[in-house]
Design a protein around this motif. Structure first.
Motif, PDB file in Angstrom:
ATOM      1  N   MET A  82      49.219  52.980  31.683  1.00  0.00           N
ATOM      2  CA  MET A  82      48.978  54.256  32.360  1.00  0.00           C
ATOM      3  C   MET A  82      50.302  54.765  32.931  1.00  0.00           C
ATOM      4  O   MET A  82      50.563  54.691  34.129  1.00  0.00           O
ATOM      5  N   PRO A  83      51.183  55.272  32.094  1.00  0.00           N
ATOM      6  CA  PRO A  83      52.548  55.616  32.547  1.00  0.00           C
ATOM      7  C   PRO A  83      52.604  56.774  33.531  1.00  0.00           C
ATOM      8  O   PRO A  83      53.642  56.996  34.146  1.00  0.00           O
ATOM      9  N   ARG A  84      51.513  57.494  33.689  1.00  0.00           N
ATOM     10  CA  ARG A  84      51.513  58.606  34.637  1.00  0.00           C
ATOM     11  C   ARG A  84      51.539  58.111  36.081  1.00  0.00           C
ATOM     12  O   ARG A  84      51.850  58.869  36.994  1.00  0.00           O
ATOM     13  N   TYR A  85      51.231  56.824  36.290  1.00  0.00           N
ATOM     14  CA  TYR A  85      51.182  56.293  37.651  1.00  0.00           C
ATOM     15  C   TYR A  85      52.554  55.804  38.085  1.00  0.00           C
ATOM     16  O   TYR A  85      53.144  54.925  37.461  1.00  0.00           O
ATOM     17  N   TYR A  86      53.034  56.386  39.181  1.00  0.00           N
ATOM     18  CA  TYR A  86      54.359  56.067  39.705  1.00  0.00           C
ATOM     19  C   TYR A  86      54.307  54.845  40.612  1.00  0.00           C
ATOM     20  O   TYR A  86      55.098  53.920  40.473  1.00  0.00           O
ATOM     21  N   ARG A  87      53.369  54.814  41.556  1.00  0.00           N
ATOM     22  CA  ARG A  87      53.127  53.643  42.392  1.00  0.00           C
ATOM     23  C   ARG A  87      51.775  53.062  42.040  1.00  0.00           C
ATOM     24  O   ARG A  87      50.828  53.799  41.799  1.00  0.00           O
ATOM     25  N   VAL A  88      51.689  51.741  42.040  1.00  0.00           N
ATOM     26  CA  VAL A  88      50.441  51.056  41.701  1.00  0.00           C
ATOM     27  C   VAL A  88      50.227  49.923  42.687  1.00  0.00           C
ATOM     28  O   VAL A  88      51.150  49.161  42.991  1.00  0.00           O
ATOM     29  N   SER A  89      49.001  49.806  43.183  1.00  0.00           N
ATOM     30  CA  SER A  89      48.595  48.686  44.026  1.00  0.00           C
ATOM     31  C   SER A  89      47.348  48.078  43.410  1.00  0.00           C
ATOM     32  O   SER A  89      46.374  48.791  43.138  1.00  0.00           O
ATOM     33  N   VAL A  90      47.389  46.775  43.148  1.00  0.00           N
ATOM     34  CA  VAL A  90      46.310  46.083  42.441  1.00  0.00           C
ATOM     35  C   VAL A  90      45.706  45.026  43.352  1.00  0.00           C
ATOM     36  O   VAL A  90      46.433  44.300  44.043  1.00  0.00           O
ATOM     37  N   CYS A  91      44.382  44.914  43.343  1.00  0.00           N
ATOM     38  CA  CYS A  91      43.689  43.957  44.190  1.00  0.00           C
ATOM     39  C   CYS A  91      42.521  43.353  43.406  1.00  0.00           C
ATOM     40  O   CYS A  91      41.830  44.063  42.669  1.00  0.00           O
ATOM     41  N   SER A  92      42.321  42.059  43.545  1.00  0.00           N
ATOM     42  CA  SER A  92      41.257  41.365  42.821  1.00  0.00           C
ATOM     43  C   SER A  92      40.475  40.481  43.784  1.00  0.00           C
ATOM     44  O   SER A  92      41.045  39.875  44.694  1.00  0.00           O
ATOM     45  N   ALA A  93      39.166  40.402  43.597  1.00  0.00           N
ATOM     46  CA  ALA A  93      38.316  39.543  44.427  1.00  0.00           C
ATOM     47  C   ALA A  93      37.100  39.102  43.619  1.00  0.00           C
ATOM     48  O   ALA A  93      36.700  39.778  42.662  1.00  0.00           O
TER      49      ALA A  93
END
Length: 453
Positions: A82-93
């Motif tokens: 998804m190259p349109r995303y400049y900042r990314v925060s990922v979380c998993s649970a």
């Protein structure tokens, strides 16, 4: 017990024994998770998140193959996919219970990340269907670059796609720089040129050719070359050279470092002055309205820096027209093959398109028209938009840690940042206008009488 799933199993047993009408479903979990985020953002007075269906579709296809044990790698996969995303925060649970899984995201949803604009969540079963695992991605989805967006923006980044190699990339532009060419970080070729008008509104440079022509009458028996010299003489004799007139008095950007602007042909005629691109636009617009094949060239003249001029093609002959030089001489037509050796164009444009070299390293051989030398680009049709995006404020991403969640955050790779060049074709003194005192704002030629109609 180490994973904290004991409460989750208790909730799961309650859910299994509850009536069908009160059972907690995956769609309900998705809605409650979004609400949980936005309630916290409303309290913090930050813009609400929106669900990105494009991101969710991508996650649904990729999540079965993603290893959430290394979320740093997951962020790389997200930014690649998804190259349109400049900042990314990922979380998993993970949890046996959807209700308890929602609680696990509670701490994460209350962290202030105002720069984020969109989110998406993907679900998959674990432990033969006895467990739920959720992957949440939150990011700053960049707006598609347009001149209008730059006119209204601060220093926020934009997303774009190269018209040549289709490489997606982002760019950081400042609307304090009043004219610029956009260059792909991969193929290193220019694919757009923009400039600000006198009101501070950015436009693609070809849009400055608006179809204007002054009221004029020409003899019926006048040849095309004679018409060319008549129009050229009129522009030359009644347009005083001025070093970057700049913004209108009282405009919102009229500061010392923001005084470069481009004029439309009717403005230049009304003011009777302008710099090289202003008079070239005036001359080209008038000639095009008379049916001439014309292109405005932006480039360099010898060692004296940036410049703008016109090239006209009549009966397979190319004329290099200088709107800022001395009075045109009909007895000495300026054929490009003869006078153009020191002129090196970087970009050409007419009313409909811009033209850029087919290769970033191609040597200039004097051809202004061949498709083997120039690539035609229509910026309005080839540089698209993004219907999903909503504008989000800029800010710094936060990278807090949590014992109950796996998470990571990242910003786009700087190697994918587009470059800008070519701030203004008229910034240095150019050509052989030796009568212009160094640093002078205006220089007036003799007001020679117009040629007869």
């Amino acid at each position: 017990m180490q994973e904290g799933w004991l409460d989750g199993w208790k909730m799961r047993l309650v859910e299994m024994t509850a009536s069908p009408a009160s059972q907690y479903s995956v769609p309900r979990f998705r809605m409650d998770l979004l609400d949980q985020f936005n309630y916290a953002r409303i309290a913090a007075k930050t813009p609400m998140l929106r669900v990105d269906p494009e991101m969710e579709a991508w996650l649904e296809g990729e999540f079965p193959k993603i290893d959430t044990a290394d979320l740093n790698k997951v962020t790389e996969q997200v930014q690649s996919g998804m190259p349109r995303y400049y900042r990314v925060s990922v979380c998993s649970a993970s949890s046996p219970s959807l209700r308890e899984l929602l609680q696990r995201f509670h701490e994460y949803t209350h962290r202030a990340q105002p720069e984020m604009t969109h989110m998406a969540v993907a679900m998959r079963p674990r432990a033969s269907g006895l467990m739920y695992e959720a992957l949440l991605v939150m990011g700053q989805r960049l707006r598609e670059f347009t001149p209008e967006a730059l006119s209204k923006s601060g220093d926020e980044p934009f997303f774009s796609t190269c018209a040549h190699c289709r490489q997606p990339h982002f760019m950081k532009l400042s609307n304090a720089q009043r004219s610029m060419a956009l260059e792909c970080p991969k193929c290193r070729r220019k694919y757009a040129v923009i400039a600000a008008d006198s009101s501070g509104k950015f436009r693609y440079v070809n849009e400055f050719l608006s179809g204007y022509a002054p009221p004029s009458v020409f003899p019926k028996n006048q040849s095309r070359v004679q018409q060319l010299f008549t129009i050229w003489s009129a522009v030359n004799a009644n347009c005083r050279y001025a070093n970057d007139l700049g913004a209108k008095v009282g405009s919102s950007y009229a500061k010392k470092d923001q005084m470069d602007s481009w004029q439309f042909a009717d403005e230049t005629q009304r003011l009777q002055r302008g710099d090289c691109e202003d008079s070239s636009i005036f001359l080209a617009d008038w000639l095009m309205s008379r049916g001439f094949q014309v292109r405005v060239a932006l480039g360099r003249y010898g060692d004296l820096g940036g410049h703008a001029w016109c090239v006209v093609k009549i009966d397979d002959k190319e004329y290099l027209i200088e709107s800022t030089e001395s009075r045109p001489d009909p007895t000495d037509p300026p054929l490009a093959s003869r006078v153009g050796s020191r002129y090196v164009p970087e970009v050409l444009f007419d009313r409909f398109a811009i033209f850029v070299p087919v290769s970033a390293n191609r040597a200039w051989k004097g051809d202004y028209w061949s498709a083997n030398t120039w690539t035609r680009i229509e910026p309005r049709t080839e540089l698209g938009g993004d219907p999903i995006l909503t504008r989000a404020p800029s800010g710094m991403s936060l990278k807090n840690q949590s014992k109950s969640l796996l998470e990571t955050a990242a910003t786009e790779d700087p190697s994918r940042l587009a470059r800008t060049s070519f701030a203004s074709p008229a910034s240095p003194t150019f050509l052989n206008l030796g009568d212009i005192p160094r640093g002078a704002r205006d220089w007036s030629q003799l007001m020679l009488p117009l040629r007869g109609p």
